[in-house]
Design a protein around this motif. Sequence first.
Motif, mmCIF file in Angstrom:
data_model
loop_
_atom_site.group_PDB
_atom_site.id
_atom_site.type_symbol
_atom_site.label_atom_id
_atom_site.label_comp_id
_atom_site.label_asym_id
_atom_site.label_seq_id
_atom_site.Cartn_x
_atom_site.Cartn_y
_atom_site.Cartn_z
ATOM 1 N N ASP A 104 0.812 -1.229 -0.101
ATOM 2 C CA ASP A 104 -0.059 -0.276 -0.186
ATOM 3 C C ASP A 104 0.896 1.124 0.159
ATOM 4 O OD1 ASP A 104 -2.775 -1.140 0.900
ATOM 5 O OD2 ASP A 104 -1.531 -2.048 2.068
ATOM 6 N N ASN A 105 0.409 2.268 -0.615
ATOM 7 C CA ASN A 105 1.095 3.572 -0.737
ATOM 8 C C ASN A 105 0.575 4.164 0.438
ATOM 9 O OD1 ASN A 105 1.892 6.319 -0.875
ATOM 10 N ND2 ASN A 105 1.984 6.146 -2.941
ATOM 11 N N VAL A 106 1.648 4.563 1.700
ATOM 12 C CA VAL A 106 1.189 5.227 3.042
ATOM 13 C C VAL A 106 1.441 6.683 3.026
ATOM 14 C CG1 VAL A 106 1.033 2.902 4.038
ATOM 15 C CG2 VAL A 106 3.312 4.378 4.000
ATOM 16 N N GLY A 107 2.090 7.264 1.907
ATOM 17 C CA GLY A 107 2.382 8.836 2.168
ATOM 18 C C GLY A 107 3.610 8.857 3.079
ATOM 19 N N ASP A 108 4.333 9.896 2.653
ATOM 20 C CA ASP A 108 5.589 10.267 3.158
ATOM 21 C C ASP A 108 5.432 10.443 4.633
ATOM 22 O OD1 ASP A 108 8.155 10.701 3.110
ATOM 23 O OD2 ASP A 108 7.835 12.858 3.526
ATOM 24 N N THR A 109 4.524 11.096 5.336
ATOM 25 C CA THR A 109 4.445 11.253 6.815
ATOM 26 C C THR A 109 4.329 9.955 7.470
ATOM 27 O OG1 THR A 109 3.590 13.641 6.291
ATOM 28 C CG2 THR A 109 3.091 12.554 8.544
ATOM 29 N N LEU A 110 3.465 9.042 7.017
ATOM 30 C CA LEU A 110 3.245 7.862 7.783
ATOM 31 C C LEU A 110 4.433 6.908 7.574
ATOM 32 C CD1 LEU A 110 1.409 6.129 9.775
ATOM 33 C CD2 LEU A 110 0.177 5.105 7.532
ATOM 34 N N ALA A 111 5.147 6.665 6.466
ATOM 35 C CA ALA A 111 5.992 5.892 6.071
ATOM 36 C C ALA A 111 7.279 6.388 7.199
ATOM 37 C CB ALA A 111 6.650 6.006 4.882
ATOM 38 N N ASP A 112 7.578 7.838 7.290
ATOM 39 C CA ASP A 112 8.527 8.375 8.097
ATOM 40 C C ASP A 112 8.034 8.171 9.747
ATOM 41 O OD1 ASP A 112 9.953 9.134 5.804
ATOM 42 O OD2 ASP A 112 9.268 11.324 6.242
ATOM 43 N N GLU A 113 7.161 8.295 9.936
ATOM 44 C CA GLU A 113 6.528 7.944 11.142
ATOM 45 C C GLU A 113 6.769 6.482 11.801
ATOM 46 O OE1 GLU A 113 2.717 8.851 14.294
ATOM 47 O OE2 GLU A 113 2.637 9.360 12.205
ATOM 48 N N ILE A 114 6.500 5.568 11.108
ATOM 49 C CA ILE A 114 6.398 4.212 11.390
ATOM 50 C C ILE A 114 7.981 3.869 11.588
ATOM 51 C CG2 ILE A 114 6.237 1.866 10.461
ATOM 52 C CD1 ILE A 114 3.517 2.879 9.462
ATOM 53 N N GLN A 115 8.758 4.437 10.525
ATOM 54 C CA GLN A 115 10.353 3.999 10.360
ATOM 55 C C GLN A 115 11.129 4.693 11.775
ATOM 56 O OE1 GLN A 115 12.347 4.085 6.257
ATOM 57 N NE2 GLN A 115 10.309 5.541 6.147
ATOM 58 N N ALA A 116 10.668 5.861 12.124
ATOM 59 C CA ALA A 116 11.184 6.453 13.297
ATOM 60 C C ALA A 116 10.904 5.902 14.658
ATOM 61 C CB ALA A 116 10.819 7.956 13.123
ATOM 62 N N ASN A 117 9.574 5.212 14.618
ATOM 63 C CA ASN A 117 9.114 4.715 15.852
ATOM 64 C C ASN A 117 8.266 3.349 15.682
ATOM 65 O OD1 ASN A 117 8.408 4.310 18.783
ATOM 66 N ND2 ASN A 117 6.576 5.952 18.469
ATOM 67 N N PRO A 118 8.830 2.325 15.242
ATOM 68 C CA PRO A 118 7.960 1.085 14.646
ATOM 69 C C PRO A 118 7.258 0.637 15.804
ATOM 70 C CG PRO A 118 10.201 0.572 14.891
ATOM 71 C CD PRO A 118 10.168 2.026 14.823
ATOM 72 N N ALA A 119 7.736 0.848 17.280
ATOM 73 C CA ALA A 119 7.136 0.531 18.598
ATOM 74 C C ALA A 119 5.643 1.223 18.675
ATOM 75 C CB ALA A 119 8.002 0.263 19.740
ATOM 76 N N GLY A 120 5.457 2.193 18.044
ATOM 77 C CA GLY A 120 4.364 3.109 18.388
ATOM 78 C C GLY A 120 3.170 2.496 17.334
ATOM 79 N N PHE A 121 3.406 1.140 16.621
ATOM 80 C CA PHE A 121 2.346 0.789 15.934
ATOM 81 C C PHE A 121 2.212 -0.707 16.113
ATOM 82 C CE2 PHE A 121 4.086 4.546 13.894
ATOM 83 C CZ PHE A 121 2.710 5.201 13.442
ATOM 84 N N TYR A 122 0.919 -1.179 15.756
ATOM 85 C CA TYR A 122 0.860 -2.694 15.862
ATOM 86 C C TYR A 122 0.079 -3.308 14.919
ATOM 87 C CZ TYR A 122 -3.582 -1.322 18.148
ATOM 88 O OH TYR A 122 -4.777 -0.779 18.403
#
Length: 144
Positions: A104-122
Motif C-alpha cells: 500500500d502507498n502510505v504517504g511520506d508522513t506515515l512512512a517516516d513516522e513508522i520508520q522513526a518509531n515502529p514500536a508506536g504501531f501494531y
Amino acid sequence: MFDIRKSRMLAAMAATALVATPAMAAEFRAVLTDHNLTGVGDPDGWGRARVRIDDSFNILCTDLEVRSIDEVLSAQIHRGTEGTEGPPVVNLDAPDDEDSDDCDNVGDTLADEIQANPAGFYVLVKTREHPEGAIRGQLGPSSG
C-alpha cells in the motif's frame, strides 16, 4: 574563452545529479498472539507479520501469516504503543489460506513516522469469533 575543463566538470556534476540513488527500505516484524491484546482474544491463535517500507516511494508491504484462528474479518496496522489501543492507519489484505502479501502507498508522513518509531504501531487481526481482535503484535526491528 571556453574552458573545456570547466565544461567537463559541469557535465559530470549534472550526470551525477541525474543518477537515481538506490531505494532505501526499512524492515520490521511483529509476532501476533492473544497475549498482546488489551482485551480477550483467541488463545490458540498466532501469527507473524513482516513489514517493509520503501522510503523512495512510500510503499509499505506486509507479509502476514496467521494460524489457528477462524475466518479473518480484517487485518490492519494501528497507531498505538504496547498495552494501548489506537486508530487503524493501514488496511491490510485479509489472509487467504493463512497467508497474505499486500502493498500500500502510505504517504511520506506515515512512512517516516513508522520508520522513526515502529514500536508506536501494531498489527491487529480480527475474526468472526473475535471481532474486537483475535491476535495482535507490536512492530519491532526485523531480526533478519
